[in-house]
Design an enzyme around this catalytic site. Structure first.
Site, PDB file in Angstrom:
ATOM      1  N   LYS A 198       1.935  11.632  26.167  1.00  0.00           N
ATOM      2  CA  LYS A 198       2.785  12.181  25.109  1.00  0.00           C
ATOM      3  C   LYS A 198       1.922  12.836  24.048  1.00  0.00           C
ATOM      4  O   LYS A 198       1.253  12.168  23.267  1.00  0.00           O
ATOM      5  CB  LYS A 198       3.651  11.103  24.461  1.00  0.00           C
ATOM      6  CG  LYS A 198       4.740  11.795  23.611  1.00  0.00           C
ATOM      7  CD  LYS A 198       5.275  10.984  22.474  1.00  0.00           C
ATOM      8  CE  LYS A 198       4.432  10.994  21.253  1.00  0.00           C
ATOM      9  NZ  LYS A 198       4.342  12.292  20.541  1.00  0.00           N
ATOM     10  N   SER A 252      -3.061   6.996  13.769  1.00  0.00           N
ATOM     11  CA  SER A 252      -3.269   6.249  12.532  1.00  0.00           C
ATOM     12  C   SER A 252      -3.288   4.743  12.804  1.00  0.00           C
ATOM     13  O   SER A 252      -2.684   4.266  13.767  1.00  0.00           O
ATOM     14  CB  SER A 252      -2.142   6.568  11.552  1.00  0.00           C
ATOM     15  OG  SER A 252      -0.899   6.216  12.124  1.00  0.00           O
ATOM     16  N   THR A 253      -3.968   4.013  11.935  1.00  0.00           N
ATOM     17  CA  THR A 253      -4.031   2.552  12.061  1.00  0.00           C
ATOM     18  C   THR A 253      -2.630   1.949  11.927  1.00  0.00           C
ATOM     19  O   THR A 253      -2.271   1.008  12.637  1.00  0.00           O
ATOM     20  CB  THR A 253      -5.004   1.995  11.004  1.00  0.00           C
ATOM     21  OG1 THR A 253      -6.315   2.438  11.377  1.00  0.00           O
ATOM     22  CG2 THR A 253      -4.999   0.481  10.951  1.00  0.00           C
ATOM     23  N   GLU A 254      -1.835   2.556  11.049  1.00  0.00           N
ATOM     24  CA  GLU A 254      -0.463   2.082  10.840  1.00  0.00           C
ATOM     25  C   GLU A 254       0.329   2.125  12.159  1.00  0.00           C
ATOM     26  O   GLU A 254       0.962   1.138  12.557  1.00  0.00           O
ATOM     27  CB  GLU A 254       0.140   3.021   9.799  1.00  0.00           C
ATOM     28  CG  GLU A 254       1.476   2.692   9.289  1.00  0.00           C
ATOM     29  CD  GLU A 254       2.006   3.893   8.474  1.00  0.00           C
ATOM     30  OE1 GLU A 254       1.229   4.814   8.106  1.00  0.00           O
ATOM     31  OE2 GLU A 254       3.214   3.897   8.235  1.00  0.00           O
ATOM     32  N   GLY A 256      -0.979   2.407  15.124  1.00  0.00           N
ATOM     33  CA  GLY A 256      -1.687   1.552  16.084  1.00  0.00           C
ATOM     34  C   GLY A 256      -1.122   0.135  16.078  1.00  0.00           C
ATOM     35  O   GLY A 256      -0.949  -0.490  17.127  1.00  0.00           O
ATOM     36  N   GLU A 273      -7.703   3.988  19.309  1.00  0.00           N
ATOM     37  CA  GLU A 273      -8.745   4.682  18.546  1.00  0.00           C
ATOM     38  C   GLU A 273      -8.061   5.141  17.264  1.00  0.00           C
ATOM     39  O   GLU A 273      -7.198   6.007  17.299  1.00  0.00           O
ATOM     40  CB  GLU A 273      -9.294   5.836  19.380  1.00  0.00           C
ATOM     41  CG  GLU A 273     -10.668   6.271  18.950  1.00  0.00           C
ATOM     42  CD  GLU A 273     -10.603   7.456  18.037  1.00  0.00           C
ATOM     43  OE1 GLU A 273     -10.544   7.223  16.801  1.00  0.00           O
ATOM     44  OE2 GLU A 273     -10.599   8.584  18.530  1.00  0.00           O
ATOM     45  N   CYS A 307     -11.025  11.462  12.639  1.00  0.00           N
ATOM     46  CA  CYS A 307     -10.967  10.038  12.302  1.00  0.00           C
ATOM     47  C   CYS A 307     -12.339   9.529  11.875  1.00  0.00           C
ATOM     48  O   CYS A 307     -12.440   8.535  11.170  1.00  0.00           O
ATOM     49  CB  CYS A 307     -10.409   9.248  13.472  1.00  0.00           C
ATOM     50  SG  CYS A 307     -11.020   9.844  15.035  1.00  0.00           S
TER      51      CYS A 307
HETATM   52  P1  ADP Z   1      -0.489  11.057  11.965  1.00  0.00           P
HETATM   53  O1  ADP Z   1       0.058  10.122  10.925  1.00  0.00           O
HETATM   54  O2  ADP Z   1      -1.862  11.500  11.675  1.00  0.00           O
HETATM   55  O3  ADP Z   1       0.452  12.147  12.377  1.00  0.00           O
HETATM   56  P2  ADP Z   1       0.293   9.237  13.961  1.00  0.00           P
HETATM   57  O4  ADP Z   1      -0.438   7.975  14.192  1.00  0.00           O
HETATM   58  O5  ADP Z   1       1.599   9.204  13.263  1.00  0.00           O
HETATM   59  O6  ADP Z   1      -0.718  10.185  13.256  1.00  0.00           O
HETATM   60  O7  ADP Z   1       0.531   9.993  15.335  1.00  0.00           O
HETATM   61  C1  ADP Z   1      -0.309   9.950  16.450  1.00  0.00           C
HETATM   62  C2  ADP Z   1       0.551   9.948  17.700  1.00  0.00           C
HETATM   63  O8  ADP Z   1       1.353   8.773  17.684  1.00  0.00           O
HETATM   64  C3  ADP Z   1       1.519  11.109  17.836  1.00  0.00           C
HETATM   65  O9  ADP Z   1       1.607  11.487  19.192  1.00  0.00           O
HETATM   66  C4  ADP Z   1       2.825  10.517  17.357  1.00  0.00           C
HETATM   67  O10 ADP Z   1       3.952  11.156  17.894  1.00  0.00           O
HETATM   68  C5  ADP Z   1       2.717   9.114  17.891  1.00  0.00           C
HETATM   69  N1  ADP Z   1       3.541   8.122  17.200  1.00  0.00           N
HETATM   70  C6  ADP Z   1       3.954   8.098  15.913  1.00  0.00           C
HETATM   71  N2  ADP Z   1       4.726   7.029  15.669  1.00  0.00           N
HETATM   72  C7  ADP Z   1       4.813   6.333  16.827  1.00  0.00           C
HETATM   73  C8  ADP Z   1       5.454   5.117  17.225  1.00  0.00           C
HETATM   74  N3  ADP Z   1       6.186   4.405  16.380  1.00  0.00           N
HETATM   75  N4  ADP Z   1       5.297   4.702  18.500  1.00  0.00           N
HETATM   76  C9  ADP Z   1       4.553   5.405  19.374  1.00  0.00           C
HETATM   77  N5  ADP Z   1       3.935   6.555  19.065  1.00  0.00           N
HETATM   78  C10 ADP Z   1       4.051   7.016  17.814  1.00  0.00           C
END
Ligand code: ADP
Length: 501
Positions: A198, A252-254, A256, A273, A307
């Site tokens: 994805k 993002s760690t959030e 993750g 990562e 990152c």
């Molecule tokens: P940023 O905040 O830098 O956009 P994210 O961590 O939100 O980075 O996004 C990185 C990837 O994780 C993207 O492909 C995004 O669609 C996906 N993503 C965001 N939220 C979720 C979630 N709740 N579950 C799974 N994948 C997610």
């Protein structure tokens, strides 16, 4: 549909973005089950670049089904390691032949300069595939001497098999869209896994174009499925799917942490990562001719959207003014503009949301007492540009020092005693990367040992190689990508024990 086709745009790319792009499931390009599409934007203009099929739970279900079937029943598992390696190598060749086209796609969708996409993103992705193609034939178990005398005189032959982990969900970010797809797909394919990828909703196009090349290279249907869509819907469905054996995430760690929770349902394997707030430490005995431009590029490369960006600049007091002014001077000279302009050194940030986030940090820093000696503001009146920024008068407790900004903003702080710098450098929830600039080789390696980071660069920064593992300590992640370490993420070990006498 897409943007007005300017003569500047590569003709194949213009054609590619002119039609809504479909998703790749079981070797076929299909619309979303819902029929929905979502727009991806050109961050240099804020205009819609292309429309893309919007994957959701149902599409993820279909893609996982295809990947499961390809893993359990398809020709993929019956192929020899050499055949798998050759397919990956062929994909690398095809990608290399399309360097120009992928450069344009990355520049238009992500905003990065075309020249950089062509010189860095695409060749690094090509190299990653070639490196991983070589591993396909070198994944081996061990023979194990057993010592316990269960039955007097009995003999056992024990060995291990390294087997592919199975169906892998891969969720990637927008900062290096093609390269992150390569980092994920390369080892999964080398080890014989099947994949549902994805891409980030901000930058789905290069992964989709790569899907064409994957099919052209001859990978069996269902081995690689690509489902664009939003994180909260498609991403979350993939992370939680009970028939996915492993999820690999970069972001993002959030998010993750959300992935870890979602994965708990079937205890799928997880590799992450995540973010960083990497310390970049310049000592007074460094070669400042390289440390100054190196420190500027540590933060400003890819507009700070790395990152591992060197976002905390610590400089020994006696050279602080010289180094920080040098980095600020470099920041002021960076030519910011559209990625397609050949003179551009820094393009826009990827999205309006990201621009607003970075500007929010700038406001917070300035209101807490930091001072911008270069940049400090949004740039231009259209598109998502932010000035390369150097903040001084910063304190450890400030938000801009503690939190990942993910933009072209460095915080600079002096230090007096080399002993004090290790705890300060390590004073972060993150531990992705760190750098040290010094001519004292002993000090450099003592620092390397004590820094709590997955990568330590000495007298350089942002050097990546497919053969060098990359990943985080602390809240920067789980596992290592690239190098032979990554094979551990995509294989599991089976012990086989036979009585032979
Ligand atoms: P940023 O905040 O830098 O956009 P994210 O961590 O939100 O980075 O996004 C990185 C990837 O994780 C993207 O492909 C995004 O669609 C996906 N993503 C965001 N939220 C979720 C979630 N709740 N579950 C799974 N994948 C997610």
């Amino acid at each position: 549909m897409g943007i007005a086709v300017s003569p500047q745009i590569h003709p194949q790319v213009a054609e590619f973005i002119d039609q809504p792009r479909k998703m790749l499931i079981n070797g076929r390009w299909v619309n979303a089950a819902s029929g929905k599409t979502f727009p991806t934007y050109n961050p240099a203009t804020g205009e819609i670049l292309a429309h893309v099929a919007e994957g959701d739970r149902e599409d993820i279900n279909q893609a996982v089904k295809a990947a499961r079937n390809a893993f359990d029943n398809g020709p993929w598992r019956r192929m020899t390691a050499s055949q798998r390696g050759r397919l990956i190598w062929k994909l690398a060749d095809l990608l290399e032949q399309h360097t120009e086209e992928f450069g344009y796609i990355e520049s238009l969708d992500n905003g990065k300069p075309l020249n950089i996409a062509k010189a860095a993103d695409v060749p690094l992705a090509v190299d990653l595939f070639r490196y991983m193609a070589g591993w396909a034939t070198k994944i081996e178990g061990n023979t194990i001497p057993l010592s316990v005398p269960y039955t007097p005189g009995a003999k056992y032959l024990a060995y291990t098999l390294r087997e592919p982990v199975g169906v892998v969900g891969q969720i990637i970010p927008w900062n290096f869209p093609l390269l992150m797809a390569a980092w994920k797909l390369g080892p999964a394919l080398a080890t014989g896994c099947t994949v549902v990828l994805k891409p980030a909703e901000q930058t789905p196009l290069s992964a989709l174009r790569l899907g064409d090349l994957i099919m052209e290279a001859g990978f069996p249907e269902g081995v690689v499925n690509i489902v664009p869509g939003y994180g909260e819907t498609a991403g979350a469905a993939l992370a939680a799917h009970p028939d996915v054996d492993k999820v690999a995430f970069t972001g993002s760690t959030e998010v993750g942490k959300l992935i870890v929770h979602a994965a708990a349902g079937n205890l799928k394997k997880v590799s992450l990562e995540l973010g960083g707030k990497s310390p970049n430490v310049v000592f007074k005995d460094a070669d400042l001719e390289i440390a100054i431009p190196g420190s500027a590029s540590a933060i400003f490369f890819n507009h700070g959207q790395c990152c591992c960006a060197g976002s905390r600049l610590y400089v020994e007091k006696s050279v602080y003014d010289q180094v920080v002014e040098g980095v600020a001077e470099a920041a002021r000279k960076i030519k910011v503009g559209s990625g397609l302009d050949p003179d551009t050194q820094m393009g826009p940030l990827v999205s309006e949301e990201q621009m607003n986030r970075v500007c929010g940090y700038l406001d917070a820093g300035l209101s807490e007492g930091a001072k911008a000696i270069a940049g400090g503001h949004k740039a231009g009146d259209r598109g998502y540009f932010v000035e390369p920024t150097v903040l001084v008068n910063t304190q450890e407790k400030m938000k801009v020092v503690q939190e990942e900004i993910f933009g072209p903003v460095v915080v600079a702080m002096p230090f007096t005693d080399p002993e004090e710098i290790i705890p300060r450098a390590n004073n972060s929830d993150y531990g992705l990367a760190a750098a040290v600039w010094t001519r004292d080789i002993g000090k450099a390696h003592r620092m390397a040992e004590q820094l709590r980071a997955g990568t330590v660069w000495i007298n350089c920064y942002n050097i990546f190689d497919a053969a060098m593992p990359f990943g985080g300590y602390k809240q920067s992640g789980w596992g290592r990508e690239m190098g032979h370490d990554v094979l551990n993420l995509y294989t599991q070990t089976k012990a086989v024990c036979t009585r032979i006498a």
